[in-house]
Write a protein that holds these residues in place. Structure first.
Motif, PDB file in Angstrom:
ATOM      1  N   ARG A   1      -9.775   4.291   0.802  1.00 16.82           N
ATOM      2  CA  ARG A   1      -9.404   4.261  -0.607  1.00 16.82           C
ATOM      3  C   ARG A   1      -7.883   4.342  -0.677  1.00 16.82           C
ATOM      4  O   ARG A   1      -7.271   5.216  -0.053  1.00 16.82           O
TER       5      ARG A   1
ATOM      6  N   GLU B   1     -14.937   3.567   4.259  1.00 16.60           N
ATOM      7  CA  GLU B   1     -14.005   2.928   3.327  1.00 16.60           C
ATOM      8  C   GLU B   1     -12.654   3.606   3.401  1.00 16.60           C
ATOM      9  O   GLU B   1     -12.566   4.818   3.624  1.00 16.60           O
TER      10      GLU B   1
ATOM     11  N   THR C   1      -9.949  12.662   5.368  1.00 18.16           N
ATOM     12  CA  THR C   1      -8.591  12.410   4.906  1.00 18.16           C
ATOM     13  C   THR C   1      -7.609  13.377   5.555  1.00 18.16           C
ATOM     14  O   THR C   1      -6.472  13.009   5.871  1.00 18.16           O
TER      15      THR C   1
ATOM     16  N   PHE D   1      -5.546   1.082  -7.991  1.00 20.98           N
ATOM     17  CA  PHE D   1      -6.424   1.735  -7.029  1.00 20.98           C
ATOM     18  C   PHE D   1      -7.499   0.777  -6.535  1.00 20.98           C
ATOM     19  O   PHE D   1      -7.966  -0.099  -7.270  1.00 20.98           O
ATOM     20  N   GLY D   2      -7.889   0.936  -5.280  1.00 17.82           N
ATOM     21  CA  GLY D   2      -8.928   0.076  -4.729  1.00 17.82           C
ATOM     22  C   GLY D   2      -9.521   0.654  -3.467  1.00 17.82           C
ATOM     23  O   GLY D   2      -9.099   1.715  -2.972  1.00 17.82           O
ATOM     24  N   THR D   3     -10.520  -0.012  -2.935  1.00 15.49           N
ATOM     25  CA  THR D   3     -11.149   0.385  -1.683  1.00 15.49           C
ATOM     26  C   THR D   3     -11.219  -0.820  -0.753  1.00 15.49           C
ATOM     27  O   THR D   3     -11.330  -1.956  -1.206  1.00 15.49           O
TER      28      THR D   3
ATOM     29  N   ASN E   1       0.849  -1.182   0.000  1.00 16.20           N
ATOM     30  CA  ASN E   1       0.000   0.000   0.000  1.00 16.20           C
ATOM     31  C   ASN E   1       0.885   1.232   0.000  1.00 16.20           C
ATOM     32  O   ASN E   1       1.944   1.243   0.630  1.00 16.20           O
TER      33      ASN E   1
ATOM     34  N   MET F   1      -3.415   7.468   1.318  1.00 17.74           N
ATOM     35  CA  MET F   1      -4.739   6.877   1.464  1.00 17.74           C
ATOM     36  C   MET F   1      -5.789   7.963   1.701  1.00 17.74           C
ATOM     37  O   MET F   1      -5.477   9.063   2.150  1.00 17.74           O
ATOM     38  N   GLN F   2      -7.035   7.603   1.408  1.00 16.96           N
ATOM     39  CA  GLN F   2      -8.169   8.482   1.700  1.00 16.96           C
ATOM     40  C   GLN F   2      -9.170   7.737   2.564  1.00 16.96           C
ATOM     41  O   GLN F   2      -9.416   6.540   2.363  1.00 16.96           O
TER      42      GLN F   2
ATOM     43  N   THR G   1     -15.191  12.954   2.670  1.00 16.78           N
ATOM     44  CA  THR G   1     -13.887  12.381   2.337  1.00 16.78           C
ATOM     45  C   THR G   1     -12.741  13.356   2.566  1.00 16.78           C
ATOM     46  O   THR G   1     -11.716  12.995   3.158  1.00 16.78           O
TER      47      THR G   1
ATOM     48  N   HIS H   1     -13.036   7.540   3.376  1.00 19.45           N
ATOM     49  CA  HIS H   1     -14.231   7.962   2.638  1.00 19.45           C
ATOM     50  C   HIS H   1     -15.510   7.622   3.401  1.00 19.45           C
ATOM     51  O   HIS H   1     -15.706   6.496   3.864  1.00 19.45           O
TER      52      HIS H   1
ATOM     53  N   ARG I   1      -3.974   3.265  -2.870  1.00 20.45           N
ATOM     54  CA  ARG I   1      -3.221   2.996  -4.089  1.00 20.45           C
ATOM     55  C   ARG I   1      -2.157   1.972  -3.745  1.00 20.45           C
ATOM     56  O   ARG I   1      -1.455   2.088  -2.743  1.00 20.45           O
TER      57      ARG I   1
END
Length: 271
Positions: free
Chosen positions: A259, A257, A157, A201-203, A141, A145-146, A153, A148, A261
């Motif tokens: 979020r 969540e 963040t 990218f993912g959550t 990772n 990160m965010q 958000t 959400h 990368r």
């Protein structure tokens, strides 16, 4: 020398409860890579630096035998106690001295761990144990990160970034290997056939309680907790209160969540 930061029993317990497996998009990248490389043998996969076994079971559907390794006895004990498929086993050993014969491993995975290793020594082990045409994926990772929740958000963040900055002075120097998107790891991989992907990218679904637990699993937070326990607990409490206030909720079980990368270094041993 490898870095020892995740070896306490309490830390291992937090790690097992709140760390997550490979995000879905990263799983897709790995699966696609193995298909494209036309990997012919799926006998043995090794998850190096497996921690408490978050990602290791994912390999069990694809390989006849899967071994998760970690230098921490406490982490491996957590992994053994957690539910896992019968073709998965766990071993305590350093990443730089893997207990496998030359040219015996079909696939090596390491997620959120390589930056803690003695990278030159680890790469020699990767080259030694992989079969010809065997593959390796080294991923992590990133730090950007965010957090959400609905339209919160940006503010959430900011809270996460402030928390991270507060504990970052306790970060080990090897965290910089994440900050460069694993370029150092890519350069060190001794294969001609290799690539680096920096935009996966993912959550990951969490609750507020889960996010706070995830924060506690950070090595830098654990270092602060040992050095200044009251300051660490106060920081976490303040962060919890700010998150709940911004979200306008009171329940720690409220879904949120993260979020994120991921970066991945992928390579194939061609000889």
């Amino acid at each position: 020398m490898a870095t020892h930061l995740f070896e306490g029993k309490e830390h291992a317990s937090v790690y097992q409860r709140y760390r997550f497996s490979l995000p879905e998009k990263l799983q897709e990248v790995i699966s696609s890579y193995l298909e494209n490389k036309k990997v012919s043998s799926f006998q043995l996969a090794v998850d190096v630096g497996c921690g408490s076994g978050q990602s290791t079971p994912w390999l069990a559907k694809r390989f006849e035998k899967v071994v998760g390794t970690d230098i921490s006895e406490a982490q491996i004990e957590e992994a053994k106690q957690a539910a896992h498929p019968p073709n998965v086993s766990y071993l305590v050993c350093p990443a730089e001295n893997l207990p496998f014969n030359d040219n015996s491993v079909d696939f090596i995975l390491s997620f959120a761990a390589v930056h803690w290793f003695d990278i030159p020594r680890f790469m020699k082990e990767v080259e030694r144990v992989l079969k010809p045409s065997g593959c390796v994926v080294l991923s992590t990772n990133c730090l950007d990160m965010q957090l959400h929740y609905k339209d919160c958000t940006e503010k959430l963040t900011e809270i996460f970034e402030e928390f991270r900055k507060a504990i970052f002075k306790y970060a080990n120097d090897r965290v910089c290997r994440v900050e460069d998107d694993y370029k150092m790891v890519f350069d060190a991989l001794p294969f001609q056939d290799k690539q680096r992907i920096t935009d996966i990218f993912g959550t990951v679904p969490f609750t507020v309680a889960g996010v706070l637990g995830y924060f506690q699993s950070f090595s830098m937070y654990q270092t602060l907790l040992k050095a200044e326990p009251e300051a660490a607990k106060s920081l976490l409490q303040n962060t919890k209160e700010r998150i709940l206030e911004v979200m306008g909720v009171s329940s720690l079980e409220t879904p949120v969540e993260i979020r994120l990368r991921n970066v991945a270094v992928l390579g194939c041993k061609t000889s």
